[in-house]
Design an enzyme around this catalytic site. Structure first.
Site: not given
Ligand code: ZN
Length: 384
Positions: A202-203, A252, A256, A343
């Site tokens: 993620d991210d 995603h 954020h 991540h």
């Molecule tokens: Zn995230």
């Protein structure tokens, strides 16, 4: 002479601004969710200033909102980043604390090594044009006042067409026709009946993503990357590389935001804008979505056309910050068909993978994308 030339070349290379260093810091603590994304440039003084300003905001937020509060609080720092003609850096830092918005800009001239102000950019004539345009727009400005101040509440950024102006700086750009990109289809042999895992990141993307893709490649593994829309342009080469090597991209959100705490309209925008920029840049359409902070609500479930993908194993890489600890935590928990959360924004995650991947290979696991995992589960169900 050669030495001098070498030093000169190194200096020149060092000066070429690159855009691919976005620092990501995402965390949940007590009742606080924090998402910080900001660029680091090749200019040290500028980096220092941005870091200092962000640190200050973060510290204030922690002090004022993260101590035994019953309410949930959100800090979201997002950016816009442009380098024009390899010389002018434009950075906009947008800070949201709950519903409160703040913006900061950093304009830097690399050649002259200095921050720029309005007089460095606009000619006298431009300033006249600009003020007359401002006069036209002023009727749309939302404002309030008291006996001391006038307050401007700008929800929308106002844009002025640059062609109106005869700027002091030179921003003419050579436009190169870019070749249309289509990702390479890879052929893979997956045995639906032997053990599988789906690694998800993620991210990102970040400067570590390409290294992670290369590491996965060594073991003939693939993974899924749930990315942020605001990084797609900056990391488009990394993302093409990722796709060309058989990995999957998921959505995603754009920057954020805590998606269960914004309006449904804003939620749709977060998802649609990300779909659009991925499609426009990579000619690829994600079919899966991972909600920020793992929080899902009814509206999301009923209205989002993408498949919502959560996880079984949280490696807690962002919390442990130690590759051995991350590796042990992961290896102790894995079971067939698990989805693992990591991540790709941290170096210690990459180092943990160097420990994890050979062990999983030895244990006979196949590492596949989410879509492949879905197909495997479907096949297994059919054969029951
Ligand atoms: Zn995230």
């Amino acid at each position: 002479m050669i030495k001098k030339l070498l030093i000169l070349t190194l200096l020149l290379v060092g000066c070429t601004p690159k855009k691919d260093n976005i620092v990501t810091f995402i965390k949940e603590k007590n009742n606080c969710v924090i998402s910080i994304n900001y660029p680091q440039t090749t200019i040290k003084t500028l980096n220092k200033q941005i870091k200092k300003d962000i640190k200050k905001t973060y510290k204030n937020f922690k002090m004022n909102y993260c101590k035994e509060s019953n309410n949930k609080n959100e800090l979201n720092i997002d950016f816009k980043y442009e380098i024009i003609n390899n010389n002018y850096i434009n950075i906009l830092i947008k800070t949201n604390i709950n519903k409160r918005k703040e913006t900061k800009t950093y304009l830097y001239n690399i050649k002259d090594n200095k921050y720029m102000n309005v007089y460095d950019v606009f000619t006298e004539n431009d300033l006249d044009i600009l003020s007359s345009r401002l006069k036209q727009d002023i009727k749309n400005i939302k404002f309030t006042f008291d006996d001391k101040y006038l307050y401007i509440h700008n929800n929308q950024d106002i844009k002025y067409d640059i062609e109106l102006f005869d700027l002091k700086i030179d921003i003419k750009k050579e436009t190169l026709e870019e070749e249309k990109y289509t990702y390479k289809e890879t052929t893979k042999i997956i045995d639906p009946n032997s053990k599988v895992l789906a690694l998800t990141f993620d991210d990102g993307p970040s400067k570590y993503t390409k290294q992670i893709v290369d590491l996965l490649k060594e073991y003939d593994y693939n993974a899924t990357f749930f990315i942020l829309g605001n990084k797609v342009e900056i990391y488009k080469d990394t993302l093409k590389y990722l796709l060309d090597n058989g990995n999957e991209i998921g959505n995603h959100s754009y920057n954020h935001k805590w998606l269960t705490h914004i309006t449904n309209n804003e939620l749709e925008t977060q998802i649609n804008e990300t779909q659009k920029i991925i499609k426009d840049t990579l000619n690829y359409t994600p079919t899966i979505f991972r909600p920020t902070y793992g929080s899902v609500n009814k509206y999301m479930k009923e209205n989002i056309k993408l498949d919502i993908i959560l996880w079984n194993i949280d490696t807690l890489d962002w919390k442990y910050k130690n590759s051995n600890k991350i590796a042990n935590n992961t290896l102790n928990k894995v079971k067939d068909t698990n989805i693992i959360l990591m991540h790709d924004t941290y170096e210690y995650t990459y180092n943990a993978l160097k420990i994890i991947l050979p062990k999983l290979k030895k244990q006979g696991y196949q590492l596949v994308t989410i879509t492949e995992l879905k197909n495997i589960l479907y096949l297994r169900n059919e054969n029951k």
